[in-house]
Design an enzyme around this catalytic site. Sequence first.
Site, PDB file in Angstrom:
ATOM      1  N   ASP A 128      -2.870   5.473  -3.249  1.00  0.00           N
ATOM      2  CA  ASP A 128      -3.266   6.476  -2.265  1.00  0.00           C
ATOM      3  C   ASP A 128      -2.121   7.433  -1.959  1.00  0.00           C
ATOM      4  O   ASP A 128      -2.333   8.472  -1.325  1.00  0.00           O
ATOM      5  CB  ASP A 128      -3.712   5.801  -0.965  1.00  0.00           C
ATOM      6  CG  ASP A 128      -5.094   5.176  -1.080  1.00  0.00           C
ATOM      7  OD1 ASP A 128      -5.830   5.517  -2.027  1.00  0.00           O
ATOM      8  OD2 ASP A 128      -5.442   4.333  -0.231  1.00  0.00           O
ATOM      9  N   TRP A 141       0.842  -1.196   0.000  1.00  0.00           N
ATOM     10  CA  TRP A 141       0.000   0.000   0.000  1.00  0.00           C
ATOM     11  C   TRP A 141       0.880   1.249   0.000  1.00  0.00           C
ATOM     12  O   TRP A 141       1.870   1.329   0.721  1.00  0.00           O
ATOM     13  CB  TRP A 141      -0.920   0.015   1.226  1.00  0.00           C
ATOM     14  CG  TRP A 141      -1.688   1.285   1.332  1.00  0.00           C
ATOM     15  CD1 TRP A 141      -2.795   1.653   0.628  1.00  0.00           C
ATOM     16  CD2 TRP A 141      -1.375   2.410   2.178  1.00  0.00           C
ATOM     17  NE1 TRP A 141      -3.203   2.925   0.973  1.00  0.00           N
ATOM     18  CE2 TRP A 141      -2.352   3.407   1.922  1.00  0.00           C
ATOM     19  CE3 TRP A 141      -0.372   2.670   3.107  1.00  0.00           C
ATOM     20  CZ2 TRP A 141      -2.345   4.639   2.590  1.00  0.00           C
ATOM     21  CZ3 TRP A 141      -0.372   3.891   3.766  1.00  0.00           C
ATOM     22  CH2 TRP A 141      -1.350   4.855   3.502  1.00  0.00           C
ATOM     23  N   ASP A 197     -14.410   1.595  -4.721  1.00  0.00           N
ATOM     24  CA  ASP A 197     -13.285   1.256  -3.850  1.00  0.00           C
ATOM     25  C   ASP A 197     -13.446  -0.151  -3.276  1.00  0.00           C
ATOM     26  O   ASP A 197     -14.547  -0.710  -3.240  1.00  0.00           O
ATOM     27  CB  ASP A 197     -13.180   2.281  -2.726  1.00  0.00           C
ATOM     28  CG  ASP A 197     -11.741   2.491  -2.257  1.00  0.00           C
ATOM     29  OD1 ASP A 197     -10.884   1.642  -2.555  1.00  0.00           O
ATOM     30  OD2 ASP A 197     -11.486   3.512  -1.586  1.00  0.00           O
TER      31      ASP A 197
END
Length: 720
Positions: A536, A187, A466
């Site tokens: 992100d 991530w 999402d």
Amino acid sequence: MAIQYNESEQIFHLQSENMSYILQIVNGYPAHAYWGQKLRLTDRPRSYINLSGNLALDRLPQEYPQYGSGDFRHPAYQVRLEDGSRITELKYQGHRIFGGKPKLEGLPAVYAESEEEAETLELELRDEYSGLTVYLNYTVFQHADAVTRSARLVNSGTGPLGVMRALSASVDLPRSDLDMIYLAGTWAREGHLERRPLGSGGTVIESRRGVSGHQLNPFVALAEPGAGEEHGEVYSMSLVYSGSFAAQAEVDPFRSTRLSIGLNPFDFHWVLKPGEAFQTPEAVMVYSPAGLGAMSRTYHRLYRTRLSRGVHRDRERPILVNNWEGTYFDFTTEKIVSIAKAGAELGIELFVLDDGWFGKRDNDRSSLGDWTPDLRKLPGGLTDLADQVKALDMQFGLWVEPEMISPDSELYRQHPDWCLHVEGRRRTEARWQLVLDYSRADVREYIYQTLSGIFSTVPVSYIKWDMNRYLTEIGSVQSPPEQQAEIAHRYVLGLYELLERLTSEFPHILFENCSSGGGRFDPGMMYYMPQTWTSDNTDAVERLKIQYGTSLVYPVSSIGAHVSAVPNHQVGRMTPLKMRGDVAMSGNFGYELDLTQFTDEEKEIVKEQVRVYKEIRSLVQQGDLYRLLSPFEGGESAWMFVSADRKEALAFYFRVLAEPNAPERRLRLQGLHPDYDYRIEGESTEDVLPGDRLMRIGLPLPGLKGDYASAMFRLKAVEN
């Protein structure tokens, strides 16, 4: 004719514009003969395989190998018979050659728009003892150096079969002096390019998470040592699938390499009753004799024009502003409208309302599944807000996470059995949420009715879809015990079914795929959603690597890239608005911050960025990408976009840290026409230079000052 069959030698020659893929039937087994630069078709072909040599299965280069009858390398498939044995032996029965490309039932795949642009070979293989029949499909495109492969397993016998492994493609290459290239990360650090030389034994990249994952992408390439962007042979595979996958390169003792990709056989077992069929996902295999750049551009054109679908495929994508990093969960109608108004004044075209608009969603601990507007924040509801945004001459977009359910939600209190779970076992929560059981038709129908109700009543033109966690306790109370190892794949099939319904019924909506950023950035999702929120992490320096690596397979038209506030929310770095804009303009451009906080000077910079991007976006989103300097090899990065006719180009250069007494730098361009002269407009630069000089000597770079510097150059061919 793209496929030629020689009956006497049982040789199939698949040919595209610059590539040949050849296979031959040897003792009933489909054997791999050649994959590489285009060979001439001939009326007098000789065998490509030494039939007088050692034809033991452990040495035979196979197209869809089995295990248990003499080949000790990893197999492409494995089936458990009713008596518990796992021995099958597929032999060639026949074939069909036909124009075009068939659809895969229930699965996304590359498509052909006419029978003339592609041709398909279907091989029929059969194991006489069990009745297992396998159909191998190969499609070759006339103008793309790619072969797509998939397999359909049919139980033609009288008893049930258990499919334990069913890969999409396997190729035995007669060499092992190769580097393995793949995309790795986590991530906020997705798409990092990794490269290692092959050695004896197997090298596996995989996901066991139920989704393709941040950690490893369903793509692998084998390249000659030293192969770079512009030179060297490359063999690659990309899987059109969004669940757990495995890609493996195994070097055997005889220095050949078995390369394969497909569904991950870990924790997988599919019951195949008599008369039933199992379809594997599709593998897209690209060969390049001219390095990684040519490989990437083949994937880009194919995925942009023959994987993405719908009205948005060829349209310019709107410039957006998303409120997430500007407000997180704390907003009101008035605050949202103020951000949208600031965006409209700057020329931004789309406002996207992110997480927090529904249920009692004041943080990420509740309300997923309760898809009704929170009237405390939005007293007039979604329609009122959307109408206010549209009155500003902006489109309205919305964030949803419909595959999830919060334990603290009305939906969970009413249907605690609707999540993936195993009775009597702990339900693992991640981000305080569980995963809905999309293997169940009733769960999918509820989500369809809920979302279609919103899409039908709210003037929404963009959806950010999402998915913020992986699959755990993968079980379904609706399925019998013998099907529990099917649930992970059935989940993906259920997701695809739902997406097909929604995207077909609401074709005007531009869907953006997201999974905590790039956690499900794969070709399977591209079939339904033409763009993906890449990460992100919005820091401009980090994004150099993320966007560079992602472009190895995925077209820029699929890469979402936004300008965010500083200090950056993920790494705390301070970068200039200029560099943040240049990095984000190298993808689908947008902003993710509170626009009302800009100073007058910053507003002028943003207004200019928006104006310029509207001029260049068709080139960025539809042009050919050339990577010039890798952020994985130093403190500089550069890439450029070139139009199909090579009369227009756009180059970006980035430098992370300044250095004293730096040498004079030139940026060697690619993709231009050597006989054209180009007018160059850029940072303190305006000149006319020949294309061959720009590619061989390079473009002189201006003296940039300070850390985190960037420059953009626009090139147009001039009339002689």
